[in-house]
Design an enzyme around this catalytic site. Structure first.
Site, PDB file in Angstrom:
ATOM      1  N   SER A 139       0.174  46.300 -17.087  1.00  0.00           N
ATOM      2  CA  SER A 139       1.094  45.584 -16.202  1.00  0.00           C
ATOM      3  C   SER A 139       1.156  44.082 -16.495  1.00  0.00           C
ATOM      4  O   SER A 139       1.727  43.319 -15.718  1.00  0.00           O
ATOM      5  CB  SER A 139       0.711  45.807 -14.738  1.00  0.00           C
ATOM      6  OG  SER A 139      -0.592  45.326 -14.478  1.00  0.00           O
ATOM      7  N   TYR A 455       5.635  29.981  -6.273  1.00  0.00           N
ATOM      8  CA  TYR A 455       6.034  31.099  -7.132  1.00  0.00           C
ATOM      9  C   TYR A 455       7.562  31.092  -7.190  1.00  0.00           C
ATOM     10  O   TYR A 455       8.225  31.257  -6.170  1.00  0.00           O
ATOM     11  CB  TYR A 455       5.516  32.390  -6.506  1.00  0.00           C
ATOM     12  CG  TYR A 455       5.598  33.647  -7.328  1.00  0.00           C
ATOM     13  CD1 TYR A 455       4.435  34.241  -7.818  1.00  0.00           C
ATOM     14  CD2 TYR A 455       6.801  34.289  -7.570  1.00  0.00           C
ATOM     15  CE1 TYR A 455       4.485  35.437  -8.532  1.00  0.00           C
ATOM     16  CE2 TYR A 455       6.860  35.468  -8.295  1.00  0.00           C
ATOM     17  CZ  TYR A 455       5.699  36.037  -8.765  1.00  0.00           C
ATOM     18  OH  TYR A 455       5.741  37.227  -9.479  1.00  0.00           O
TER      19      TYR A 455
END
Length: 556
Positions: A139, A455
Site C-alpha cells: 500500500s 494534508y
C-alpha cells in the site's frame, strides 16, 4: 493464518481478491459507468475511463533469475504475482499500471514462511547479486516497493504476508509479540479474544501490515498523543544480511541511541523486520464524538491549537477546510469542519467531550451534532468518505483526472502561512501544468502541542497520456514549497523513492554520513531496497563477492 485476499498465480480471481493495479479489492472498485458519472463532476475530465489491462496481456519483462532448489517452493514468477508486486498504490503507480507499464516488475515474488527463510533469501541474494525489496501488503504511496535502482542480476519482492501470527501475549505487561506480515484486521482479530487492541488504524488498515507500519513510521488512528506506530513499539526483531538485531523488551531506556529507532522508518533498506513486541491497550468501551463548524478557517486553526495544548488528548481531531469538508460531504456552504472524538476503556468520556466543545466555542465554533458513539451523523459521513476516498481516486485516475495527496507537518507559528502559501502557489502551479483551474484542499490529520500535520488534496483535469508527468511536476513544486517553508517532506507517508529529493534536503549532512555507514555495515552487498533513503554506487566485486559501495565515503 491464510490471507484470503492474496491473489493466486493466475490472472483471474474472486471479486474479493486484491486489485493488482489499484486500491483495495476488486469488488469495491467503481464500474466503468460509475467512473464516467464521477468524471462528469470534473470539467475537462476524459469522456471514457481508461481500460483495466488483463494480466495475461501485460508485457512483463523476461525473468532473469531462477531460485535455487531450496528456495524454489517459496518463489513465484507467475504473471499476476509479478504484476501485483511491481508498484505500490500511489496515483502515479495506478496510472502506469493502467497503461500496462510493468517494466519494473520483480523477477520473482518470494513468500517466506519462517524467519529462517528470510535469512536464506538474503544469503542467496547477496551471493547472486539480486536486489531484495521487502513488501508488506503493497500500500506504499511513495514508491517504497518499486525497484528503480542500479542494475542487478535480478530483483525479488520479499512478501512477508505468510508471517502473520500473534505469537505471544503478555497480559500482565499488556504487550504482544507479533509477526511483521500480519494485516491490520488479522492482527486485531487475534487480539480481540483477550480484550486487547493495538488500536493503530491508518487509512490503509485493511491492506497494510505491522511490518509495513514499522518500516515506514506509519501514522494511525490517534490524532493526538499516540499518533505514530513508534509510540507503540516495545522492541523489534530485524534480520539484516550480517545478523539478527533484537532489542530488549523495555518500557523505556536511556542506554545510548535506541536500537529500535535505527530501524523504525528504515523502509527495508537496513534490514527486514520480522517480529515486534507491541504495546497494547484495553478495548475502548466508552466513546463520544461531535462535529463543529467554523465560518473562518483560521479561527478553526486556533481552536485546534487550543485543543492540542489542552492535555485532553482527543482520539480524533480532524480539521477540514471548506474544500475538504465539501469533498467529504459534511458541509456545503463554505464552512470548515472539526471532527472530534474521545474514547476510554475505563470511564465515561462525555465530560471530556464537553470540555473540548467549550474550547471550540471559545474560538467561534458551533457544534453540529454529537454524543455517544453512533450519534454523530457528520462524523460517520466523514469516516465513510475517508475510507472510500482511495477507490474514488482510482476512478478519477481512470478518467485522466490528476488527483493525489501529500502531507507535511510544521509548528503552529508557521501553520497559517504554510496553509495559505501552499494552497495559493499550488493552485497557480496546477493551472500552469494542466491548463485548467483545479482545487487544492487541506485537512489536519494529526495535531501536536507544537504544531499540526496538514494534508493536502489536489484535483484537476489532466491530459490523457501525460497524467503522471503532470502530477510529478505538481508534486515537485509542492516539495519545493514545503522545504522553503521549513516543513517536513512527509509526516506519515514515508520517504520511499518519490520523496527522496525532499528528504535529501531535509536531513542533516552528518546524519546522512551516519546512515550511509549503517547501510554499509548492515548490508555490505547493497541488496536491500536499493535507492531508498540513500543512493548506493554501482556494486564492486572482489573475489566474486558483491559489495554495495565502491567508495566507502559515498552517501546519498
Amino acid at each position: 493464518m491464510t490471507d484470503s485476499s492474496t491473489p493466486g498465480p493466475s490472472g483471474s480471481g474472486s471479486p474479493t481478491d486484491r486489485s493488482w493495479w489499484g486500491w483495495g479489492t476488486v469488488d469495491q472498485a467503481l464500474s466503468d459507468a460509475e467512473c464516467t458519472a464521477l468524471g462528469k463532476l470534473i470539467p475537462g475530465a476524459a469522456d471514457t475511463p481508461l481500460p483495466v489491462p488483463d494480466v495475461p496481456a501485460l508485457a512483463l519483462p523476461k525473468v532473469r533469475v531462477r531460485p535455487p532448489s531450496a528456495l524454489a517452493p517459496l518463489m513465484s514468477s507467475a504473471p499476476r504475482d509479478r504484476a501485483s508486486h511491481t508498484y505500490g498504490k500511489a496515483y502515479r503507480d495506478v496510472l502506469r499500471a493502467l497503461a500496462g507499464d510493468v517494466s519494473a516488475a520483480p523477477d520473482q515474488v518470494v513468500r517466506p514462511r519462517t524467519e529462517q527463510h528470510v535469512i536464506d533469501v538474503l544469503d542467496w541474494a547477496a551471493e547472486a547479486d539480486v536486489a531484495v525489496v521487502p513488501y508488506g501488503a503493497g500500500s506504499s504511496v511513495v514508491g517504497g516497493v518499486e525497484y528503480r535502482a542500479d542494475a542487478r542480476h535480478g530483483v525479488v519482492s520479499l512478501d512477508l504476508s505468510a508471517l502473520d501470527q500473534v505469537l505471544e501475549i503478555d497480559r500482565v505487561s499488556r504487550a504482544a509479540r507479533i509477526q511483521a506480515g500480519a494485516l491490520g484486521p488479522d492482527l486485531e482479530a487475534q487480539l480481540r479474544p483477550y480484550g486487547l487492541t493495538l488500536r493503530h488504524f491508518p487509512q490503509s488498515f485493511e491492506f497494510s501490515t505491522l511490518g509495513g507500519w514499522l518500516a515506514t513510521r506509519a501514522g494511525g488512528h490517534y490524532a493526538t498523543l499516540f499518533t505514530h506506530i513508534d509510540d507503540l513499539v516495545e522492541s523489534l526483531r530485524v534480520v539484516t544480511p550480517v545478523g539478527i538485531n533484537e532489542s530488549l523488551r523495555l518500557p523505556g531506556s536511556g542506554a545510548g541511541p535506541s536500537p529500535d529507532r535505527l530501524f523504525l522508518g528504515s523502509e527495508g533498506t537496513l534490514g527486514v523486520i520480522t517480529e515486534a513486541w507491541m504495546r497494547l491497550q484495553e478495548r475502548p468501551r466508552h466513546k463520544a464524538s461531535a462535529t463543529v463548524v467554523f465560518d473562518d478557517f483560521h479561527a478553526a486553526v486556533e481552536a485546534v491549537r487550543a485543543v492540542s495544548q489542552s492535555g485532553l488528548h482527543p482520539a480524533n481531531c480532524r480539521l477540514l477546510d471548506p474544500g475538504e469538508a465539501a469533498l467529504a460531504g459534511v458541509a456545503q456552504d463554505g464552512e470548515s469542519v472539526l471532527v472530534l472524538g474521545v474514547e476510554s476503556a475505563h470511564a465515561p468520556v462525555d465530560a471530556r467531550l464537553t470540555e473540548l466543545l467549550a474550547l471550540a466555542r471559545d474560538h467561534g465554533g458551533t457544534p453540529m451534532s454529537g454524543g455517544p458513539d453512533g450519534g454523530d451523523t457528520a462524523a460517520r459521513t466523514w469516516r465513510s468518505a475517508f475510507l472510500r476516498m482511495p477507490y474514488l481516486r482510482d476512478a478519477l485516475a481512470r478518467m485522466s483526472v490528476v488527483t493525489e495527496t501529500f502531507e507535511t507537518a510544521c509548528t503552529w507559528d508557521r501553520a497559517p502561512e504554510l496553509y495559505e502559501t501552499v494552497r495559493g502557489r499550488l493552485t497557480e502551479v496546477v493551472r500552469e501544468v494542466t491548463g485548467a483551474v483545479g482545487t487544492v484542499n487541506c485537512r489536519f490529520t494529526h495535531v501536536y502541542a507544537d504544531g499540526p500535520a496538514p494534508y493536502f488534496t489536489v484535483i484537476a483535469p489532466g491530459r490523457r497520456g501525460a497524467e503522471v508527468a503532470m502530477w510529478d511536476e505538481i508534486k515537485s513544486a509542492a516539495m519545493d514549497l514545503l522545504h522553503d517553508l521549513g516543513a517536513t517532506v512527509t509526516h506519515h507517508h514515508a520517504v520511499g523513492r518519490d520523496h527522496r529529493p525532499g528528504y535529501d534536503r531535509q536531513r542533516p549532512e552528518p546524519f546522512a554520513l551516519a546512515l550511509g555507514a549503517a547501510k554499509r555495515a548492515l548490508d555490505p552487498a547493497g541488496i536491500l531496497n536499493p535507492g531508498v533513503l540513500i543512493d548506493p554506487t554501482a556494486p564492486a566485486f572482489n573475489d566474486s563477492k558483491p559489495a554495495a559501495f565502491s567508495d566507502p565515503t559515498t552517501v546519498g
